[in-house]
Scaffold this active site. Sequence first.
Site, PDB file in Angstrom:
ATOM      1  CB  SER A  93      22.732  28.799  14.511  1.00 22.62           C
ATOM      2  OG  SER A  93      23.148  29.901  13.721  1.00 22.62           O
ATOM      3  CE  LYS A  94      27.240  22.736  11.762  1.00 20.17           C
ATOM      4  NZ  LYS A  94      28.453  22.596  12.535  1.00 20.17           N
ATOM      5  NE  ARG A  95      23.124  33.465  11.523  1.00 24.15           N
ATOM      6  CZ  ARG A  95      23.509  34.567  12.137  1.00 24.15           C
ATOM      7  NH1 ARG A  95      24.366  35.375  11.569  1.00 24.15           N
ATOM      8  NH2 ARG A  95      23.029  34.864  13.335  1.00 24.15           N
TER       9      ARG A  95
ATOM     10  N   GLY B 173      29.798  29.629  13.674  1.00 28.07           N
ATOM     11  CA  GLY B 173      30.999  28.794  13.734  1.00 28.07           C
ATOM     12  C   GLY B 173      30.667  27.498  14.432  1.00 28.07           C
TER      13      GLY B 173
END
Length: 476
Positions: free
Chosen positions: A247-249, A251
């Site tokens: 996920s976005k977490r 990167g």
Amino acid sequence: MSVSPSVVTRFAPSPTGYLHIGGARTALFSYLYAKRHGGKYLLRIEDTDLERSSEDAVKAIFEGLDWLGLPSDVEPVFQTQRFDRYKEVIEQMLEAGTAYHCYCSKEELDAMRAAQMARKEKPRYDGRWRPEPGKILPERPEGVRPVVRFRNPQEGEVLVDDLIKGPISFQNTELDDLIIARGDGTPTYNFCVVVDDWDMGITHVIRGDDHVNNTPRQINILKALGAEPPAYAHVPMILGADGVKLSKRHGAVGVIEYRALGFLPEALLNYLVRLGWSHGDQELFSHAEMLEMFDITKVQKAPARFDMEKAIWVNHQYLKTADPLHVAPEFDWHLRRIGVDPAKGPALAVVIEQQRERCKTLVEMAEKSKFFFAELEGYNEKDAAKHLTADGAALLDELRARLEALPEWTALALHETVNGFAEGKGLGLGKVAQPIRVAIAGMAISPPIDQTLLLLGRERTLARLAAAVSYVRNKS
Ligand code: GLU
């Protein structure tokens, strides 16, 4: 290559955001499977959730697929343009008795659910409006617009012979009567997928395994329509390096972010094809090899982990071996992105050839090549402190005069001049080349010095050498 022209696959993204790297891999697998079998790969935009879908997201998906080189074989299908067709099928099902109206209010459904939970039962629709021979249905309430429910079989099982996961069976008793149209007549998600897969003649559904539980419902509806269900392959998700769903977490997750990070589309595809699939120890696959070797049934059952370091390694291999003329437009994009006009310097293909050994991404290449196209913004502090010293400046000043006197600006002449100059001073080439680099590139890294001077050109070289000498003298 086995050819069965009947293979038709599709990629069916929901346009609720960017094109996720996992989606791109699903698209790639669908594309490769179809092409390997001489079939067709189609695109369908699942945009019926009007609140979550957006035009921008549709654009982002097309942009990502175009950049990767995975456009659809025919015009993409948009679900929002097919409402009439969905309504038509719903009517047919109501008529055939494979679907029925249900007038339960939200309050009734809530009460049903609460009662089931209190009895420690799994909450499910209890079938109160489901017609059965001899059954008396409740009285229709006034002014309620009914939903339409699918009459799911109540016995037996649905067996999904998943091409990746193997056989999975679902008991029909676990599946309640799914709502296929809401009270306002709009069709629901699983139903649209079924009608589309049917109408588009999809033979193989390759999709993320978050859809496994939809599959028995979809198969039951297909069967009720008299359609032959396609084969299914549910692809395990992609995890981050920490083993948690990517996920976005972690990167970058959007395909276009990988463009911005300096990946070549072919390299990203190569990395993605290997994510959860392998062919012996082979890491690099040409497009032709991917088409020939990719086998959906050999995709691993376990989720794969995204390894950025390896992705960058793959990218570097592609940068090093690709035709520089092919890389040039992508390099052009990166130069413009950092405010550099690619027309104000040497031919891009030549710069690529000189830089690619030391640049793993196009971002790195653009940063390290900026000086060929634009004036220096300054010197790297550390490099300047080390190489732009009084001694360095004296060397640069003398060398500048020699270079200025050169009758022609060729690689050979430059090579001989710089080497001869270093030898004459009793210095190793590095002692001379490093101050030159800092003076003309702003940093102590550049392609071989003769090539760098050649590509930079006479005028810029002489001006920058002079500027570096003044810089040192003004400093002291
Ligand atoms: N629209 C779904 C998604 O983006 C895919 C549905 C399917 O492939 O059947 O996850």
